[in-house]
Scaffold this motif. Structure first.
Motif, PDB file in Angstrom:
ATOM      1  N   MET A 113       0.818  -1.214   0.000  1.00 56.34           N
ATOM      2  CA  MET A 113       0.000   0.000   0.000  1.00 56.34           C
ATOM      3  C   MET A 113       0.851   1.262   0.000  1.00 56.34           C
ATOM      4  O   MET A 113       0.330   2.362  -0.157  1.00 56.34           O
ATOM      5  N   THR A 130     -15.399  -1.051  -2.021  1.00 56.92           N
ATOM      6  CA  THR A 130     -14.200  -0.821  -2.818  1.00 56.92           C
ATOM      7  C   THR A 130     -13.730  -2.161  -3.376  1.00 56.92           C
ATOM      8  O   THR A 130     -13.546  -3.115  -2.620  1.00 56.92           O
ATOM      9  N   ASP A 172     -13.695  -5.954  -1.798  1.00 58.98           N
ATOM     10  CA  ASP A 172     -13.841  -5.993  -0.339  1.00 58.98           C
ATOM     11  C   ASP A 172     -15.307  -6.208   0.012  1.00 58.98           C
ATOM     12  O   ASP A 172     -16.187  -5.594  -0.585  1.00 58.98           O
ATOM     13  N   TRP A 210     -12.626  -2.241   4.155  1.00 62.86           N
ATOM     14  CA  TRP A 210     -11.217  -2.507   4.483  1.00 62.86           C
ATOM     15  C   TRP A 210     -10.986  -2.195   5.950  1.00 62.86           C
ATOM     16  O   TRP A 210     -11.271  -1.100   6.423  1.00 62.86           O
ATOM     17  N   ARG A 229     -14.899   4.931  -2.108  1.00 60.76           N
ATOM     18  CA  ARG A 229     -13.462   5.191  -2.226  1.00 60.76           C
ATOM     19  C   ARG A 229     -12.894   4.324  -3.345  1.00 60.76           C
ATOM     20  O   ARG A 229     -13.318   3.186  -3.535  1.00 60.76           O
ATOM     21  N   CYS A 230     -11.947   4.855  -4.104  1.00 58.10           N
ATOM     22  CA  CYS A 230     -11.274   4.145  -5.184  1.00 58.10           C
ATOM     23  C   CYS A 230     -12.304   3.663  -6.212  1.00 58.10           C
ATOM     24  O   CYS A 230     -13.030   4.472  -6.767  1.00 58.10           O
ATOM     25  N   HIS A 271      -3.644   5.701   0.250  1.00 55.90           N
ATOM     26  CA  HIS A 271      -4.814   5.513  -0.603  1.00 55.90           C
ATOM     27  C   HIS A 271      -6.013   4.991   0.189  1.00 55.90           C
ATOM     28  O   HIS A 271      -7.155   5.332  -0.103  1.00 55.90           O
ATOM     29  N   ASN A 272      -5.754   4.149   1.192  1.00 47.40           N
ATOM     30  CA  ASN A 272      -6.839   3.556   1.983  1.00 47.40           C
ATOM     31  C   ASN A 272      -7.292   4.437   3.140  1.00 47.40           C
ATOM     32  O   ASN A 272      -8.153   4.023   3.920  1.00 47.40           O
ATOM     33  N   THR A 304      -5.673   5.234   5.914  1.00 47.09           N
ATOM     34  CA  THR A 304      -5.409   4.459   7.129  1.00 47.09           C
ATOM     35  C   THR A 304      -5.323   5.311   8.394  1.00 47.09           C
ATOM     36  O   THR A 304      -5.928   4.956   9.411  1.00 47.09           O
TER      37      THR A 304
END
Length: 602
Positions: free
Chosen positions: A178, A338, A341, A346, A415-416, A576-577, A579
């Motif tokens: 990631m 996303t 998932d 996530w 997201r994404c 990107h996630n 976090t």
């Protein structure tokens, strides 16, 4: 539908849907502050046995969740009912702060699930199918599960200490993949992919040693072992020494299954081996059908009520409606998945977000589009459903559900690839009042573009390559051979090329595909602006999607000013996630503010 007394009719509709080329989902149930999915047998065979799934934990569970559904579908076709569920504090289960009882909490939930399965299926004997840490949970609880017809162990975690050590290396590889900064990585306790194992449970896991079991947990066992792992073969030997009849098989395709939920490949040969083994077990006596599932099934917790449900044509989609216990306010939020998932998100972030919204009076629906998580595919459609218009139809059916329940207006969030789906769904359906997207890679995807090739090697932004190039850890991984040099330089070349096209503004003139993309994106933004659909775009400061954003709106986003309904904001110091907790908080606040905003004037 969960809030009606028509569950039986829903199952009938599901079977009718199968004849039309659709497949219905399993039936959701609520017990012991968790949510399960019961899959009834389609034909009256082997009615004296049913299968109970004991899931792995963490990232492995995320990757195998869809695989469990595939196996459950095959079992149903073979005449075997099954139940899969989430351990307390995981997935869709209720939140829990007290884990002092350790691993026994998850073992107790397996015992309760076995009782539920007997009531629902009418079976007398249980077959337990476990993987990873689930194998140890099932082994410890075996004596309390009632009569067992068999136990299947897939890639069992034999030694707790070795399992946690392997988990540590696995977590490091995921963080590296990631591009997660060292400061944002979990350094305390057992954690992987933004999921943290409660310390009392981790303490019990450290003590696990299946080679030390004094008696076989079941007289008939199947061990599907990973190639070249003597410990798993040794466990099969141990079961035979203890008097069990053991069938052995190879877990071919394990690495491809657990590498990444987006790229996970279902090891269908392993699934068929398992189903064939179960079908070959003694069927026992025929029994009467199980008990009906009563009315509405709701999970009641502090500040929210969650209703697991199936919806859409032939009840083909599965999701969870999360509502406030007090007065509802604002728009209902559709939380979109996303990639592949499951709807929990996530690191379970979607679950946390839904419940936080409910505590502020905002309802939400999180669900799996077709062929993701617990929602089966639609017959005749391609297996690859990301960045396709087929998923937009799933969002439309989710909006139908929201409207039927009187929960409009609605906003969509993602997201994404979920951001792409949110954006395209808003274009399709005028019932969408607002859109919040985080790190969208694109706003238009050319259907002729090879998605599998793109997903297999996703380039980073040029800024990310520059920042990481001279890091000590990058040099160490390069020397260790953990970096594919050819792929790395190829991706850097692509990033440099994109930056040159962006700086010179030559992309739309030199690249025909970019010309089409620019036309499509411009038209889409104009449509949303004309409709008055509010749009909030969030990007991590070095996200790869910024390259594509800049192609359409400039590096500074100046071109976005043409659309009064749209705003963009940058989130610093995140991946990107999203976090880091501050980044997730900003994302949550953008969603909450959009949901609470007054309806735009027409």
């Amino acid at each position: 539908m969960e809030n009606r007394s028509e569950r039986g009719q829903g199952l009938c509709a599901g079977r009718a849907g199968q004849r039309e080329g659709l497949t219905s989902t399993a039936t959701p149930i609520v017990f012991s502050q968790t949510i399960g999915l019961f899959m009834p047998a389609q034909v009256p065979m082997m009615r004296d046995v049913a299968v109970l799934f004991a899931s792995p934990w963490g990232f492995e569970e995320m990757c195998t969740h869809k695989f469990w559904r595939v196996i459950a579908d095959r079992l149903s076709s073979a005449g075997v009912s099954s139940l899969r569920f989430d351990y307390p504090g995981t997935g869709d289960a209720g939140d829990r702060s007290d884990f002092q009882a350790g691993l026994s909490i998850w073992e107790d939930s397996l015992v309760e699930a076995a009782e539920q399965l007997r009531h629902l299926s009418g079976c007398r004997r249980i077959i337990v199918v476990s993987q990873g840490l689930g194998a140890a949970i099932a082994t410890n609880a075996a004596g309390r599960l009632g009569e067992l017809a068999g136990m299947a162990f897939l890639a069992p975690a034999i030694s707790g200490r070795l399992y946690l050590r392997e988990l540590q290396f696995w977590a490091r590889a995921i963080d590296d993949g990631m591009g997660l900064a060292e400061a944002h990585r979990s350094t305390g306790g057992v954690a992987i992919a933004s999921l943290t194992m409660p310390e009392p449970i981790a303490a019990d896991v450290r003590k696990l040693d299946l080679m030390a079991v004094a008696a076989a947990p079941c007289s008939t066992c199947l061990v599907i072992e990973r190639p070249n792992l003597p410990a798993e073969s040794g466990f099969a030997d141990r079961l035979e020494t203890l008097g069990a009849t053991v069938t052995r098989a190879s877990y071919t395709g394990y690495d491809a299954l657990v590498a990444n939920p987006t790229m996970a490949k279902m090891p269908l040969a392993v699934a068929q081996t398992l189903v064939d083994w179960i079908a070959g077990l003694p069927a026992g006596q025929q029994v009467s059908s199980g008990e009906a599932i009563a009315g509405s099934q709701c999970l009641l917790c502090d500040g929210y009520r969650e209703t697991p449900l199936t919806f859409g044509k032939a009840q083909r989609l599965y999701g969870v409606l999360c509502e406030p216990l007090g007065k509802r306010q604002g728009a209902t939020v559709l939380l979109l998945s996303t990639a592949y998932d499951r709807h929990a998100g996530w690191g379970r972030t979607t679950v946390a977000m839904a419940r936080a919204l409910a505590r502020e009076g905002i309802a939400s629906l999180r669900f799996d589009p077709a062929n993701v998580g617990d929602s089966p595919p639609v017959a005749g459609l391609a297996d690859q459903v990301l960045y396709t218009e087929t998923q937009v139809a799933d969002v439309v059916e989710a909006l139908d559900l929201v409207e039927e329940r009187g929960l409009l207006p609605a906003i969509v969030v993602g997201r994404c690839s979920g951001a792409y789906l949110a954006f395209r769904s808003a274009l399709r359906d005028p019932r969408v009042r607002g859109v919040v997207v985080a790190n969208p890679f694109a706003f238009f995807w050319n259907p002729k573009r090879n998605l599998d090739e793109f997903l297999s090697v996703v380039p980073r932004s040029l800024d990310t390559y520059k920042a990481r190039l001279f890091q000590r850890d990058t040099l160490r991984r390069l020397l260790d051979g953990r970096i594919d040099v050819r792929v790395a330089f190829s991706n850097m070349g692509k990033a440099i090329g994109q930056r040159l096209l962006q700086v010179t503004g030559a992309g739309p003139f030199l690249v025909p595909e970019q010309r089409r993309n620019c036309r499509e994106v411009k038209t889409a933004f104009e449509q949303l602006a004309a409709r008055g659909t509010e749009l909030r775009i969030l990007y991590s400061e070095h996200d790869i999607g910024l390259t594509h954003f800049a192609t359409h709106f400039g590096a500074d986003g100046e071109g976005l000013k043409r659309y009064p309904n749209a705003r963009m904001a940058m989130i610093e110091d995140t991946d990107h996630n999203l976090t880091p907790e501050p980044a997730r908080r900003l994302y949550f606040e953008a969603i909450r503010d959009m949901a609470m905003a007054p309806a735009p004037r027409r």
